[in-house]
Design an enzyme around this catalytic site. Structure first.
Site, mmCIF file in Angstrom:
data_model
loop_
_atom_site.group_PDB
_atom_site.id
_atom_site.type_symbol
_atom_site.label_atom_id
_atom_site.label_comp_id
_atom_site.label_asym_id
_atom_site.label_seq_id
_atom_site.Cartn_x
_atom_site.Cartn_y
_atom_site.Cartn_z
ATOM 1 C CE LYS A 52 9.799 -2.526 2.697
ATOM 2 N NZ LYS A 52 8.834 -3.564 2.280
ATOM 3 N NE ARG A 94 9.829 0.114 -3.401
ATOM 4 C CZ ARG A 94 8.589 -0.190 -3.025
ATOM 5 N NH1 ARG A 94 8.179 0.118 -1.815
ATOM 6 N NH2 ARG A 94 7.762 -0.789 -3.855
ATOM 7 N NE ARG A 130 0.098 -7.268 5.090
ATOM 8 C CZ ARG A 130 1.122 -6.552 4.629
ATOM 9 N NH1 ARG A 130 2.252 -6.502 5.315
ATOM 10 N NH2 ARG A 130 1.015 -5.897 3.483
ATOM 11 N NE ARG A 181 -2.590 -2.997 3.825
ATOM 12 C CZ ARG A 181 -1.347 -2.756 4.236
ATOM 13 N NH1 ARG A 181 -1.132 -2.311 5.459
ATOM 14 N NH2 ARG A 181 -0.319 -2.971 3.446
ATOM 15 N NE ARG A 184 2.293 -3.734 -2.353
ATOM 16 C CZ ARG A 184 2.108 -4.122 -1.087
ATOM 17 N NH1 ARG A 184 1.074 -4.881 -0.773
ATOM 18 N NH2 ARG A 184 2.956 -3.751 -0.156
#
Length: 224
Positions: A13, A86, A125, A158, A169
């Site tokens: 996104k 959210r 990532r 991270r 998540r």
């Protein structure tokens, strides 16, 4: 043209938001960027938010509402909001703000991907610890493993990109978004986009809708 853009972690996104921002000259408001900026400052609020993020938990609604709406107060038209609202409480805060200021949302776009795809994208990532460049061990690997192509800095994962955190998540996102999706469906502005595939492939699923809205708004202004 005012757009809300949703999607599970790793859905792309933010990438598509930036494309939309440039193509249609919109102001970009990203809840994630606002949060990371506060953490980077090392403020008391930033340090507190970091604790939530590293565990994969959502930040308190009051904090997010304050951060995002303070950005929105400087803008009345032509914006895209990435990753907000959210929760139901955030929807209420946003809708009250929009109503008070006579602002309408043209589309609430949801870029959907499966849990397996989300975890794979997120956990792979890697971020450069020096310049912040983003890589992926599968889709966008560096030329030298563990080293940034741009500055030679060390690539790190991270805390909130670890597989177990990525799964949490995703689950939180899906559970919280269910009533939000119903709300925007009732308003007739919800659009679900298949987020699987390459960036250009997904973009071609998004572009026709936004071109239509953009052209509609341009014609409306011409006849005002």
């Amino acid at each position: 043209m005012n757009i809300l853009l949703f999607g599970p972690p790793g859905s792309g996104k933010s990438t598509h938001s930036r494309t939309i921002m440039k193509r249609y000259t919109l102001t970009y408001i990203a809840s994630g960027d606002i949060i990371r900026e506060e953490i980077w400052k090392g403020s008391a609020l930033g340090l507190e938010m970091k604790k939530f993020i590293e565990k994969g938990d959502l930040l308190p609604d009051t904090v997010i509402n304050t951060l995002v709406l303070s950005k929105l107060r400087r803008i009345r038209l032509n914006f895209i909001i990435d990753g907000y609202p959210r929760t139901a409480e955030q929807v209420l805060a946003l809708e009250n703000y929009l109503y008070d200021h006579g602002i309408k949302i043209d589309a609430a776009i949801d870029i959907y991907i499966t849990k397996n795809e989300s975890v794979q994208r997120i956990s792979g990532r890697r971020i450069c610890s020096s310049c912040g460049a983003v890589y992926h061990v599968k889709y966008n690997p560096p030329k030298i493993e563990g080293k940034c192509d741009i500055c030679g800095g060390t690539l790190i994962q991270r805390e909130d990109d670890r597989p177990e955190v990525a799964e949490k998540r995703y689950d939180i996102y899906i559970n919280n978004m269910s009533p939000i999706i119903k709300f925007y469906k009732k308003q007739g502005i919800y659009v679900k986009i298949d987020g699987h595939g390459g960036i250009s492939e997904v973009w071609e699923r998004i572009r026709p809708l936004l071109d239509y809205i953009h052209n509609r708004e341009r014609k409306r202004k011409t006849y005002e």
